[in-house]
Design a protein around this motif. Structure first.
Motif, PDB file in Angstrom:
ATOM      1  N   PHE A  99       0.884  -1.358   0.088  1.00  0.00           N
ATOM      2  CA  PHE A  99       0.088   0.029  -0.048  1.00  0.00           C
ATOM      3  C   PHE A  99       0.920   1.326   0.034  1.00  0.00           C
ATOM      4  O   PHE A  99       0.653   2.090  -0.923  1.00  0.00           O
ATOM      5  CB  PHE A  99      -1.097  -0.014   1.173  1.00  0.00           C
ATOM      6  CG  PHE A  99      -2.156  -0.836   1.066  1.00  0.00           C
ATOM      7  CD1 PHE A  99      -1.938  -2.020   0.316  1.00  0.00           C
ATOM      8  CD2 PHE A  99      -3.256  -0.415   1.786  1.00  0.00           C
ATOM      9  CE1 PHE A  99      -3.349  -2.889   0.355  1.00  0.00           C
ATOM     10  CE2 PHE A  99      -4.366  -1.217   1.699  1.00  0.00           C
ATOM     11  CZ  PHE A  99      -4.340  -2.341   1.193  1.00  0.00           C
ATOM     12  N   ALA A 100       1.891   1.280   0.841  1.00  0.00           N
ATOM     13  CA  ALA A 100       2.505   2.490   1.066  1.00  0.00           C
ATOM     14  C   ALA A 100       3.964   1.939   1.716  1.00  0.00           C
ATOM     15  O   ALA A 100       4.181   1.133   2.237  1.00  0.00           O
ATOM     16  CB  ALA A 100       1.956   3.557   2.055  1.00  0.00           C
ATOM     17  N   GLU A 101       5.080   3.010   1.190  1.00  0.00           N
ATOM     18  CA  GLU A 101       6.239   2.831   1.662  1.00  0.00           C
ATOM     19  C   GLU A 101       6.439   4.253   2.615  1.00  0.00           C
ATOM     20  O   GLU A 101       6.240   5.120   2.358  1.00  0.00           O
ATOM     21  CB  GLU A 101       7.525   2.915   0.640  1.00  0.00           C
ATOM     22  CG  GLU A 101       8.804   2.754   1.159  1.00  0.00           C
ATOM     23  CD  GLU A 101       9.830   2.489  -0.125  1.00  0.00           C
ATOM     24  OE1 GLU A 101      10.946   1.981   0.119  1.00  0.00           O
ATOM     25  OE2 GLU A 101       9.405   3.194  -1.437  1.00  0.00           O
ATOM     26  N   ILE A 102       7.025   3.692   3.705  1.00  0.00           N
ATOM     27  CA  ILE A 102       7.085   4.724   5.050  1.00  0.00           C
ATOM     28  C   ILE A 102       8.740   4.783   5.026  1.00  0.00           C
ATOM     29  O   ILE A 102       9.587   3.772   5.202  1.00  0.00           O
ATOM     30  CB  ILE A 102       6.434   4.265   6.222  1.00  0.00           C
ATOM     31  CG1 ILE A 102       4.919   3.589   5.932  1.00  0.00           C
ATOM     32  CG2 ILE A 102       6.365   5.175   7.407  1.00  0.00           C
ATOM     33  CD1 ILE A 102       4.157   4.570   5.393  1.00  0.00           C
ATOM     34  N   GLU A 103       9.073   5.762   5.355  1.00  0.00           N
ATOM     35  CA  GLU A 103      10.608   6.164   5.814  1.00  0.00           C
ATOM     36  C   GLU A 103      10.423   7.330   6.970  1.00  0.00           C
ATOM     37  O   GLU A 103       9.456   7.178   7.655  1.00  0.00           O
ATOM     38  CB  GLU A 103      11.145   7.180   4.550  1.00  0.00           C
ATOM     39  CG  GLU A 103      10.694   8.329   4.282  1.00  0.00           C
ATOM     40  CD  GLU A 103      10.993   9.027   2.893  1.00  0.00           C
ATOM     41  OE1 GLU A 103      11.963   8.551   2.647  1.00  0.00           O
ATOM     42  OE2 GLU A 103      10.672  10.364   2.621  1.00  0.00           O
ATOM     43  N   GLN A 104      11.629   7.289   7.466  1.00  0.00           N
ATOM     44  CA  GLN A 104      11.873   7.997   8.594  1.00  0.00           C
ATOM     45  C   GLN A 104      11.157   7.426   9.904  1.00  0.00           C
ATOM     46  O   GLN A 104      10.418   8.143  10.333  1.00  0.00           O
ATOM     47  CB  GLN A 104      11.433   9.621   8.468  1.00  0.00           C
ATOM     48  CG  GLN A 104      12.202  10.489   7.392  1.00  0.00           C
ATOM     49  CD  GLN A 104      11.695  11.666   7.148  1.00  0.00           C
ATOM     50  OE1 GLN A 104      11.353  12.267   8.154  1.00  0.00           O
ATOM     51  NE2 GLN A 104      11.585  12.105   6.044  1.00  0.00           N
ATOM     52  N   ILE A 105      11.208   5.930   9.856  1.00  0.00           N
ATOM     53  CA  ILE A 105      10.467   5.131  10.892  1.00  0.00           C
ATOM     54  C   ILE A 105      11.101   5.645  12.295  1.00  0.00           C
ATOM     55  O   ILE A 105      12.297   5.441  12.161  1.00  0.00           O
ATOM     56  CB  ILE A 105      10.376   3.756  10.577  1.00  0.00           C
ATOM     57  CG1 ILE A 105       9.355   3.846   9.291  1.00  0.00           C
ATOM     58  CG2 ILE A 105       9.868   3.050  11.831  1.00  0.00           C
ATOM     59  CD1 ILE A 105       9.362   2.206   8.708  1.00  0.00           C
ATOM     60  N   THR A 106      10.191   6.180  13.248  1.00  0.00           N
ATOM     61  CA  THR A 106      10.856   6.506  14.733  1.00  0.00           C
ATOM     62  C   THR A 106      10.194   5.214  15.493  1.00  0.00           C
ATOM     63  O   THR A 106      10.774   5.329  16.734  1.00  0.00           O
ATOM     64  CB  THR A 106      10.399   7.640  14.965  1.00  0.00           C
ATOM     65  OG1 THR A 106       9.182   8.050  14.959  1.00  0.00           O
ATOM     66  CG2 THR A 106      11.183   8.778  14.155  1.00  0.00           C
TER      67      THR A 106
END
Length: 127
Positions: A99-106
């Motif tokens: 569905f989505a690519e997520i970055e800057q995962i905290t």
């Protein structure tokens, strides 16, 4: 856990990390099977912030509308535009239709490996 190993959430999403702070998210085969034929998907916009445990997308099937929850906190890097025009691809290959690519995962939820998720999903079916 290897970076490319698929992990699962108890809200029926899968996640694959490409590095420490970037991952792709989709829904599991169990989830698409429970929903039936998916006719519409609503995805977040690139640049949107998502929060672990909170809704970030939804899918509409012939049976119901279901929320999709983000298993991580971060920023949407990209969405799978193909699903907007062809939501049936989720039914055809849920484990491949990100569905989505997520970055800057905290932050991230507790994940299950495939065996633990399969056992969890089997227990849900009995209820």
């Amino acid at each position: 856990m290897s970076e490319t190993e698929k992990m699962y959430s108890k809200s029926h999403e899968w996640i694959v990390f490409s590095n420490e702070t970037t991952a792709k998210i989709g829904i599991t085969d169990y989830a698409q099977n429970e929903l039936g034929d998916i006719v519409f998907v609503n995805l977040p916009e690139p640049g949107n912030t998502v929060t672990a445990g909170k809704q970030f997308a939804d899918v509409e099937s012939v049976k119901a509308v279901a929320d999709v929850y983000s298993p991580v906190t971060g920023v949407v890097k990209a969405v799978n535009e193909e699903l907007l025009e062809h939501p049936e691809k989720i039914n055809q290959d849920a484990e491949g239709a990100w569905f989505a690519e997520i970055e800057q995962i905290t932050d991230k939820e507790q994940f299950l490996d495939k065996a633990a998720y399969d056992a969890f999903a089997a227990s849900e079916k009995k209820e």
